[in-house]
Write a protein that holds these residues in place. Structure first.
Motif, PDB file in Angstrom:
ATOM      1  N   GLY A  57     -19.833 -16.999 -33.037  1.00 36.57           N
ATOM      2  CA  GLY A  57     -19.426 -17.216 -34.419  1.00 36.57           C
ATOM      3  C   GLY A  57     -18.369 -18.278 -34.629  1.00 36.57           C
ATOM      4  N   GLN A  58     -18.041 -19.053 -33.600  1.00 40.61           N
ATOM      5  CA  GLN A  58     -17.037 -20.100 -33.783  1.00 40.61           C
ATOM      6  C   GLN A  58     -17.506 -21.156 -34.779  1.00 40.61           C
ATOM      7  OE1 GLN A  58     -13.934 -19.762 -32.442  1.00 40.61           O
ATOM      8  NE2 GLN A  58     -14.822 -17.786 -31.894  1.00 40.61           N
ATOM      9  N   CYS A  59     -18.804 -21.405 -34.818  1.00 38.41           N
ATOM     10  CA  CYS A  59     -19.350 -22.373 -35.768  1.00 38.41           C
ATOM     11  C   CYS A  59     -19.188 -21.880 -37.203  1.00 38.41           C
ATOM     12  CB  CYS A  59     -20.817 -22.667 -35.467  1.00 38.41           C
ATOM     13  SG  CYS A  59     -21.874 -21.202 -35.479  1.00 38.41           S
ATOM     14  N   VAL A  60     -19.323 -20.573 -37.405  1.00 35.62           N
ATOM     15  CA  VAL A  60     -19.185 -19.989 -38.746  1.00 35.62           C
ATOM     16  C   VAL A  60     -17.761 -20.171 -39.249  1.00 35.62           C
ATOM     17  CG1 VAL A  60     -19.362 -17.849 -40.084  1.00 35.62           C
ATOM     18  CG2 VAL A  60     -21.034 -18.339 -38.295  1.00 35.62           C
ATOM     19  N   PHE A  61     -16.783 -20.031 -38.358  1.00 38.83           N
ATOM     20  CA  PHE A  61     -15.388 -20.232 -38.752  1.00 38.83           C
ATOM     21  C   PHE A  61     -15.087 -21.708 -39.003  1.00 38.83           C
ATOM     22  CE2 PHE A  61     -15.001 -16.250 -36.213  1.00 38.83           C
ATOM     23  CZ  PHE A  61     -14.626 -15.432 -37.271  1.00 38.83           C
ATOM     24  N   ALA A  62     -15.669 -22.597 -38.215  1.00 39.74           N
ATOM     25  CA  ALA A  62     -15.381 -24.026 -38.324  1.00 39.74           C
ATOM     26  C   ALA A  62     -16.088 -24.685 -39.510  1.00 39.74           C
ATOM     27  CB  ALA A  62     -15.768 -24.744 -37.034  1.00 39.74           C
ATOM     28  N   PRO A  64     -18.064 -22.950 -42.502  1.00 40.33           N
ATOM     29  CA  PRO A  64     -18.680 -21.818 -43.193  1.00 40.33           C
ATOM     30  C   PRO A  64     -19.702 -22.207 -44.258  1.00 40.33           C
ATOM     31  CG  PRO A  64     -16.402 -22.102 -43.882  1.00 40.33           C
ATOM     32  CD  PRO A  64     -16.633 -23.041 -42.749  1.00 40.33           C
ATOM     33  N   ARG A  68     -23.806 -19.521 -41.018  1.00 38.41           N
ATOM     34  CA  ARG A  68     -23.515 -18.157 -41.477  1.00 38.41           C
ATOM     35  C   ARG A  68     -24.353 -17.182 -40.666  1.00 38.41           C
ATOM     36  NH1 ARG A  68     -25.636 -21.409 -44.430  1.00 38.41           N
ATOM     37  NH2 ARG A  68     -27.769 -21.370 -45.108  1.00 38.41           N
ATOM     38  N   GLN A  88     -16.556 -31.030 -40.369  1.00 36.84           N
ATOM     39  CA  GLN A  88     -16.614 -29.600 -40.083  1.00 36.84           C
ATOM     40  C   GLN A  88     -17.724 -29.282 -39.082  1.00 36.84           C
ATOM     41  OE1 GLN A  88     -17.053 -27.581 -43.826  1.00 36.84           O
ATOM     42  NE2 GLN A  88     -14.856 -27.600 -44.232  1.00 36.84           N
ATOM     43  N   ALA A  92     -17.459 -27.635 -35.439  1.00 37.44           N
ATOM     44  CA  ALA A  92     -18.246 -26.453 -35.086  1.00 37.44           C
ATOM     45  C   ALA A  92     -18.976 -26.673 -33.764  1.00 37.44           C
ATOM     46  CB  ALA A  92     -19.243 -26.121 -36.196  1.00 37.44           C
TER      47      ALA A  92
END
Length: 124
Positions: A57-62, A64, A68, A88, A92
């Motif tokens: 989920g690091q991509c989701v934080f970087a 959003p 998702r 972004q 990610a």
């Protein structure tokens, strides 16, 4: 050489290294911009190796707005986001612990033109 001089010289070396890194990143982006102008209009394209993805989920934080989760572990993403999201998305991709995200460019689709009306009909 005193300790203060040594600390100052190491700070200068780190500062120069940071400038070199920044110059490299800017050069990459400038080359990308010039290639875009030569090849016509292009868009960013994201490919995620879902076999490699471990749903950290690091991509989701970087990014959003691009990545998702659907449910608990199913990753969804915009495979062709706007170029405004590029920084972004790059963050990610860099943050992915298993390096499952790759970024490329793809030509934008042009509006199809209807030649049948201009040629006097469609069916033979």
């Amino acid at each position: 050489m005193t300790l203060r001089e040594i600390e100052s010289s190491s700070m200068v070396v780190r500062w120069i290294s940071n400038i070199d890194l920044l110059a490299s990143v800017l050069l990459i982006h400038l080359v990308d911009i010039f290639k875009q102008g030569e090849e016509g209009s292009t868009r960013m394209k994201i490919v995620v190796d879902l076999n490699r993805c471990q749903s950290y989920g690091q991509c989701v934080f970087a990014a959003p707005n691009v990545f998702r989760f659907h449910g608990e572990e199913s990753l969804e993403f915009d495979y062709a986001p706007d170029d405004q999201q590029r920084i972004q998305v790059e963050r990610a991709a860099a943050a992915c612990p298993v390096q499952a995200i790759s970024i490329g460019r793809t030509p934008e689709a042009k509006e199809p033109t209807d030649h049948s009306a201009a040629s006097g009909g469609g069916a033979c």
